[in-house]
Design a protein around this motif. Structure first.
Motif, PDB file in Angstrom:
ATOM      1  N   ILE A 694       0.841  -1.208   0.000  1.00 18.31           N
ATOM      2  CA  ILE A 694       0.000   0.000   0.000  1.00 18.31           C
ATOM      3  C   ILE A 694       0.868   1.247   0.000  1.00 18.31           C
ATOM      4  O   ILE A 694       0.576   2.228  -0.704  1.00 18.31           O
ATOM      5  N   GLN A 695       1.952   1.217   0.782  1.00 14.65           N
ATOM      6  CA  GLN A 695       2.826   2.392   0.881  1.00 14.65           C
ATOM      7  C   GLN A 695       3.577   2.673  -0.421  1.00 14.65           C
ATOM      8  O   GLN A 695       3.939   3.830  -0.697  1.00 14.65           O
ATOM      9  N   THR A 696       3.810   1.646  -1.232  1.00 10.32           N
ATOM     10  CA  THR A 696       4.603   1.826  -2.468  1.00 10.32           C
ATOM     11  C   THR A 696       3.743   1.782  -3.729  1.00 10.32           C
ATOM     12  O   THR A 696       4.279   1.713  -4.838  1.00 10.32           O
ATOM     13  N   MET A 697       2.439   1.808  -3.580  1.00 14.72           N
ATOM     14  CA  MET A 697       1.538   1.777  -4.740  1.00 14.72           C
ATOM     15  C   MET A 697       1.798   2.954  -5.675  1.00 14.72           C
ATOM     16  O   MET A 697       2.126   4.045  -5.218  1.00 14.72           O
ATOM     17  N   ALA A 703     -10.680   3.792  -1.078  1.00 19.52           N
ATOM     18  CA  ALA A 703     -11.459   3.047  -0.083  1.00 19.52           C
ATOM     19  C   ALA A 703     -11.437   1.545  -0.345  1.00 19.52           C
ATOM     20  O   ALA A 703     -11.490   0.755   0.606  1.00 19.52           O
ATOM     21  N   THR A 704     -11.359   1.124  -1.617  1.00 16.86           N
ATOM     22  CA  THR A 704     -11.333  -0.321  -1.895  1.00 16.86           C
ATOM     23  C   THR A 704     -10.056  -0.952  -1.348  1.00 16.86           C
ATOM     24  O   THR A 704     -10.075  -2.091  -0.856  1.00 16.86           O
ATOM     25  N   ALA A 725      -6.407   1.314   9.291  1.00 16.64           N
ATOM     26  CA  ALA A 725      -7.254   1.268   8.098  1.00 16.64           C
ATOM     27  C   ALA A 725      -8.611   1.904   8.372  1.00 16.64           C
ATOM     28  O   ALA A 725      -9.170   2.625   7.526  1.00 16.64           O
ATOM     29  N   TRP A 726      -9.140   1.644   9.561  1.00 19.12           N
ATOM     30  CA  TRP A 726     -10.447   2.169   9.957  1.00 19.12           C
ATOM     31  C   TRP A 726     -10.454   3.699   9.934  1.00 19.12           C
ATOM     32  O   TRP A 726     -11.402   4.326   9.448  1.00 19.12           O
ATOM     33  N   LYS A 727      -9.398   4.296  10.452  1.00 18.26           N
ATOM     34  CA  LYS A 727      -9.311   5.764  10.476  1.00 18.26           C
ATOM     35  C   LYS A 727      -9.298   6.339   9.059  1.00 18.26           C
ATOM     36  O   LYS A 727      -9.917   7.362   8.781  1.00 18.26           O
ATOM     37  N   ARG A 728      -8.572   5.673   8.142  1.00 15.32           N
ATOM     38  CA  ARG A 728      -8.534   6.145   6.755  1.00 15.32           C
ATOM     39  C   ARG A 728      -9.926   6.039   6.115  1.00 15.32           C
ATOM     40  O   ARG A 728     -10.353   6.943   5.389  1.00 15.32           O
ATOM     41  N   LEU A 729     -10.611   4.952   6.410  1.00  9.20           N
ATOM     42  CA  LEU A 729     -11.942   4.740   5.833  1.00  9.20           C
ATOM     43  C   LEU A 729     -12.967   5.721   6.388  1.00  9.20           C
ATOM     44  O   LEU A 729     -13.915   6.092   5.688  1.00  9.20           O
ATOM     45  N   GLN A 730     -12.791   6.109   7.640  1.00 11.55           N
ATOM     46  CA  GLN A 730     -13.704   7.088   8.239  1.00 11.55           C
ATOM     47  C   GLN A 730     -13.667   8.417   7.485  1.00 11.55           C
ATOM     48  O   GLN A 730     -14.677   9.114   7.388  1.00 11.55           O
ATOM     49  N   MET A 732     -12.651   8.644   4.159  1.00  9.14           N
ATOM     50  CA  MET A 732     -13.015   8.424   2.747  1.00  9.14           C
ATOM     51  C   MET A 732     -14.489   8.111   2.541  1.00  9.14           C
ATOM     52  O   MET A 732     -15.120   8.597   1.603  1.00  9.14           O
ATOM     53  N   GLU A 733     -15.054   7.250   3.368  1.00 13.87           N
ATOM     54  CA  GLU A 733     -16.469   6.897   3.230  1.00 13.87           C
ATOM     55  C   GLU A 733     -17.085   6.698   4.623  1.00 13.87           C
ATOM     56  O   GLU A 733     -17.289   5.567   5.064  1.00 13.87           O
ATOM     57  N   PRO A 734     -17.387   7.801   5.289  1.00 21.02           N
ATOM     58  CA  PRO A 734     -17.876   7.735   6.679  1.00 21.02           C
ATOM     59  C   PRO A 734     -19.250   7.101   6.831  1.00 21.02           C
ATOM     60  O   PRO A 734     -19.650   6.793   7.952  1.00 21.02           O
ATOM     61  N   HIS A 735     -19.968   6.893   5.722  1.00 19.81           N
ATOM     62  CA  HIS A 735     -21.325   6.343   5.822  1.00 19.81           C
ATOM     63  C   HIS A 735     -21.443   4.926   5.260  1.00 19.81           C
ATOM     64  O   HIS A 735     -22.553   4.452   5.033  1.00 19.81           O
ATOM     65  N   ASN A 736     -20.309   4.262   5.076  1.00 20.87           N
ATOM     66  CA  ASN A 736     -20.341   2.887   4.585  1.00 20.87           C
ATOM     67  C   ASN A 736     -20.475   1.936   5.768  1.00 20.87           C
ATOM     68  O   ASN A 736     -19.542   1.743   6.554  1.00 20.87           O
ATOM     69  N   ALA A 737     -21.649   1.325   5.908  1.00 20.15           N
ATOM     70  CA  ALA A 737     -21.949   0.470   7.060  1.00 20.15           C
ATOM     71  C   ALA A 737     -21.040  -0.756   7.120  1.00 20.15           C
ATOM     72  O   ALA A 737     -20.758  -1.266   8.212  1.00 20.15           O
ATOM     73  N   ALA A 738     -20.561  -1.226   5.960  1.00 20.05           N
ATOM     74  CA  ALA A 738     -19.728  -2.434   5.941  1.00 20.05           C
ATOM     75  C   ALA A 738     -18.451  -2.243   6.752  1.00 20.05           C
ATOM     76  O   ALA A 738     -18.001  -3.175   7.447  1.00 20.05           O
ATOM     77  N   ASN A 739     -17.875  -1.060   6.712  1.00 25.76           N
ATOM     78  CA  ASN A 739     -16.646  -0.791   7.475  1.00 25.76           C
ATOM     79  C   ASN A 739     -16.906  -0.851   8.981  1.00 25.76           C
ATOM     80  O   ASN A 739     -16.106  -1.394   9.757  1.00 25.76           O
ATOM     81  N   TYR A 740     -18.025  -0.268   9.407  1.00 23.14           N
ATOM     82  CA  TYR A 740     -18.398  -0.301  10.832  1.00 23.14           C
ATOM     83  C   TYR A 740     -18.595  -1.738  11.282  1.00 23.14           C
ATOM     84  O   TYR A 740     -18.146  -2.135  12.370  1.00 23.14           O
TER      85      TYR A 740
END
Length: 906
Positions: A694-697, A703-704, A725-730, A732-740
């Motif tokens: 991820i760091q060298t992409m 979000a994917t 990862a959770w903090k980054r997703l919060q 990028m997509e704070p309303h995606n229930a799958a992450n929660y």
């Protein structure tokens, strides 16, 4: 020889009272034609003076030169008089004469007026001239004069002359109807080869195929000789009408009648087979030819390029040059226009220029189409510059293709500039190109405004293409009702909605995930009496694949077999995709290997099918066979191959293909490829490597990427990395229930109930709603849906009774409920009860109760299957000897004899 005609009623101002046309024959060698003197004339009076001097001295002179000089000064009367009085001894063809008249800006129909004037002055023409005039009447569509000539010929009794009758048949066939031409033919007492061939040509040109075939058989029965041009025309009709079987029969006659040595006939056979999709037959004809011309090579090369056989076409080009034939502009244009040659179009252009040929409008049109397909806007602009510099922008096809290129490369402002700078009156193709571009870009209101302008300012009524662009525009935006409204407008404007109209709505619904609406639209289409084509069927199969409606998909498969649509590679590919997405890999495989010329898309579908089922080695084997077949993988292929490795835990193979993609095939990694790599590494327990990746992409992780990484952290219970990862997703997509839910499951599995509750509180405060959980099963054409919450199934009592019995049997066989799948802080006994309510268990149990026969029980679930349900499914297949296919998102589990196709790797 000297021909003298006395014209009694000619005025001295128009033509001389006595016109003598001195014509040279064998004496031309003794008296050279003095055309030099005529060419020196600067005005009409000088030409007339020289002409008069030749007549007085009875000197031979060049009639063709004299006619040209008269036409040059606009004196059509003198030119026509010389032409008609001297035909055919003047060696000037009537077609050449008409062409010259037009080239000097004179009206061609006046030629016939001059003929009528000559007749009115008492000139009596023989049958040779009258036959020629009948042909001119045919070309200029002068029915009245043709009727008059026919009447005069009847009075003379000249209708027995085959040349005269053939000319009459040609005239009636073109200007009136083939029925009258056939009547003229039927009244002939004797028919020679010329008459038979002429009536054949008349019927073929009029589209009377059945009559032409009937005449062809009669002709052969009467032992009349078939002209090679008639045979060529027969084969051309078979090419344009899609009459393969008739074409094969005519090929038999070609062999029987000894035409196999005729180059023109063989060239027509090559084209006929090619246009009917029989490239191999085209090649057999080509290989059998002892003599070939440039057209032969061009025909076979275009046959291969039309079907995307790039390597074969290029090999033929090399062979052609070795045989001493120099490729002409037609050869290069055939290569430029070929399917699958888009990537090589620029290289072909360079070779063409090295050969000393300058691209024409056809070349430029093909190049622009290639640029549009590849999205190479910069090259498209360069070609546009070439068009301007070489004055090709006045070609309407070039301008229209330029508009289309800018539309397809997403550069609508440039498309509008080209459209606005068209000097001549814009045709409907140009209007439609821009209207469709606006519609496809979602600017449907702008498209409607342009359509209104087309009617008011351009004076052009919208056709089906115009309306269909609006239909697709609304449908692709998810506005199905408005798209159907456009259909109604079409009917009110007396434009019949066609299969393209309905397919556009179907495609739009599919694109936006409105699959149920898509099925309703298809039903309405059938009620309207519109038959689906291959594009409709392909779209419908995508809809059925997304809904996993295997039974309906099989019905469509039967429809394709009955209507011979299965030969269409795109339909076959859509069927493969439908079967793989429905978990029927056996049917998909049988169908796939039966496709003769497999397109790349079909290979991609098959590889992805194995990926969905977790069959790693099988998927890689298909990929290797694809490479052996000479197919070059694209970005989608590598997404499929990396998915195979990801779902099967083949880490080393995944790295190998990722490197192969970049370094050998020069495919730039996309976010999809990187997501597969992160998921593959993470699921296999290489979380540190996934983090480093991820760091060298090469691009910023989206979000994917973080979602795949979070899922892997959940599997391996790595809270520290999961929280990153959770903090980054919060963000990028704070309303995606799958992450929660993933974080809740992670904390619950580690008995961190307070942290899990905090996530639930956060969801409530952010108003994040968990989607409804459901599973469904289709039994006897009816879909039964089982919800986690809400309305219970009518047969719930019977289902739970059977489920309790199953669990009891399973426990005797060693089953232990996996209570870790319950993410609530309750007792173990309560967790076991909650496990029984999982929707996929209820659907599988109901399938055991209601589904008869030995067909697999097929269940679709809208979320991931839990480990307990996965275990239960394996036990059911073992205890009840029944296969189960369970689809969850992009994964399919095929349970059989206590095992799963994924090998417990999901």
């Amino acid at each position: 020889m000297c021909l003298s005609l006395d014209i009694k009623h000619a005025s001295s101002e128009s033509i001389p009272n006595s016109v003598s046309l001195a014509l040279s024959s064998s004496s031309s060698e003794l008296y050279p034609h003095p055309f030099t003197e005529i060419n020196r004339c600067d005005d009409l009076s000088s030409v007339k003076a020289v002409h008069a001097r030749f007549i007085r001295k009875f000197d031979p002179f060049d009639l063709e030169c004299l006619i040209s000089r008269y036409l040059e000064f606009g004196e059509l009367r003198y030119a026509s008089t010389i032409f008609f009085m001297g035909f055919p001894r003047n060696q000037v063809s009537w077609m050449g004469f008409l062409g010259e008249v037009e080239s000097f800006g004179l009206e061609k129909h006046r030629v016939l007026e001059e003929f009528v004037q000559l007749q009115s002055k008492g000139v009596n023409f023989d049958e040779v001239v009258l036959v020629m005039v009948l042909r001119i009447c045919s070309v200029l569509m002068n029915e009245l004069l043709g009727f008059v000539i026919h009447g005069g010929l009847i009075k003379r009794g000249a209708v027995r002359d085959t040349r005269v009758v053939s000319a009459l048949m040609g005239f009636y066939g073109r200007c009136v109807s083939s029925d009258i031409a056939n009547k003229v033919f039927d009244e002939m007492p004797e028919r020679d080869d010329l008459a038979w061939n002429k009536i054949m040509m008349v019927n073929l040109r009029s589209g009377e195929w059945e009559k032409a075939v009937e005449l062809f058989r009669e002709m052969l029965f009467c032992a009349a000789k078939v002209y090679d041009r008639t045979m060529v025309k027969l084969l051309q009709v078979c090419s344009s009408k899609g009459r393969l079987e008739e074409g094969r029969q005519i090929h038999g006659y070609v062999l029987r009648l000894g035409f196999e040595a005729n180059v023109s006939v063989c060239n027509s056979l090559i084209v006929m087979y090619s246009r009917n999709g029989e490239v191999e037959s085209s090649r057999k004809v080509f290989d059998s030819m002892k003599d070939r011309d440039l057209s032969s090579w061009n025909s076979i090369i275009s046959s291969y390029t039309a079907f995307g056989y790039v390597d074969d076409a290029m090999a033929l080009l090399e062979e052609m040059e070795r045989c001493g034939f120099k490729p002409d502009i037609v050869t290069w244009n055939s290569l430029l226009s070929g399917q699958g040659l888009y990537k090589g179009a620029i290289a072909i252009l360079k070779r063409m220029q090295v050969a000393g040929l300058k691209p024409n409008s056809t070349s430029i049109t093909s190049l622009l189409q290639a640029v549009a397909e590849l999205g190479l806007l910069s090259i498209g602009k360069a070609i546009h510059g070439y068009v301007i510099r070489n004055q090709l922008r006045y070609d309407v096809y070039v301008e229209t293709t330029l508009i289309d290129m800018y539309v397809k490369t997403g550069c609508l402002p440039y498309a509008r500039v080209v459209f606005d700078t068209i000097d001549e009156k814009k045709n409907i193709v140009a209007w439609n190109s821009l209207i469709s571009g606006l519609s496809y870009a979602g600017l449907v209101q702008d498209a409607e405004g342009l359509m209104s302008k087309m009617e008011k300012e351009g004076g052009i009524k919208p056709d089906a293409v115009t309306w269909n662009s609006l239909v697709y525009g609304y449908a692709s935006c998810g506005k199905t009702e408005k798209a159907l409204g456009v259909i109604e407008k079409m009917k009110r404007n007396k434009v019949e909605p066609n299969v393209v109209s309905w397919t556009a709505i179907l495609s739009g619904c599919s694109k936006n995930g409105n699959f149920r609406n898509a099925l309703k639209v298809f039903i309405t289409m059938q009620e309207e009496g519109v038959s689906p084509n291959s594009a409709t069927i392909s779209t419908l199969l995508r809809v059925l694949a997304c809904l996993s409606l295997l039974h309906s998909g099989k019905e469509v498969h039967c429809f394709c077999l009955k209507n011979n649509l299965i030969r269409d590679a795109y339909v076959a590919t859509a069927l493969v995709d439908m079967y793989t997405r429905s978990g029927d890999l056996r049917s998909a495989s049988e169908l796939f290997w039966g496709i003769e010329n497999k397109p790349l898309a079909s290979w991609n579908c098959m590889i992805m099918g194995h990926a969905m089922l977790g069959q790693g080695q099988e998927g890689i084997a298909v990929f290797n066979k694809m490479l052996e077949a000479g197919m070059e993988p694209d970005a989608i292929t590598f997404t499929s191959v990396l998915s195979v490795c990801k779902n099967s835990g083949l880490v080393s193979e995944g790295w190998e293909y990722f490197d192969l993609m970049r370094f050998r095939y020069a495919v730039t990694p996309s976010i999809e490829h990187c997501s597969c790599m992160v998921d593959m590494l993470g699921r296999s327990g290489y979380l540190d490597e996934a983090w480093d990746f991820i760091q060298t992409m090469p691009m910023k992780p989206d979000a994917t990427i973080w979602g795949a990484f979070l899922s892997s952290c959940k599997i391996h219970r790595d809270v520290e990395l999961a929280e990153v990862a959770w903090k980054r997703l919060q963000v990028m997509e704070p309303h995606n229930a799958a992450n929660y839910m993933m974080m809740i499951k992670l904390y619950s599995s580690m008995n961190r109930w307070e942290d899990a509750e905090q996530i639930r509180d956060l969801m409530r405060s952010q108003r994040v709603r968990v989607q409804d959980l459901w599973s469904w099963i289709q039994i006897d054409q009816r879909v039964h849906v089982f919800y986690a919450e809400g309305e219970a199934h009518p047969d719930e009592g019977e289902i739970y009774f059977e489920l309790y019995r199953l669990v009891s049997e399973m426990k005797k066989s060693g089953y232990v409920p996996d209570t870790r799948c319950i993410h609530q802080n309750v007792s173990e006994a309560e967790k076991e009860k909650l496990l029984l309510g999982h929707t996929e268990k209820l659907a599988m149990t109901y399938g055991l109760i209601r589904k008869r026969g030995s067909d697999p029980i097929r269940v679709v679930k809208n979320t991931s299957i839990c480990s307990d349900c996965h275990t239960v499914a394996k036990y059911i297949t073992f205890l009840r000897n029944r296969e189960i296919v369970l689809q969850e998102g992009s994964r399919i589990h095929h349970f059989k004899e206590g095992k799963c196709s994924c090998n417990d790797s999901w």
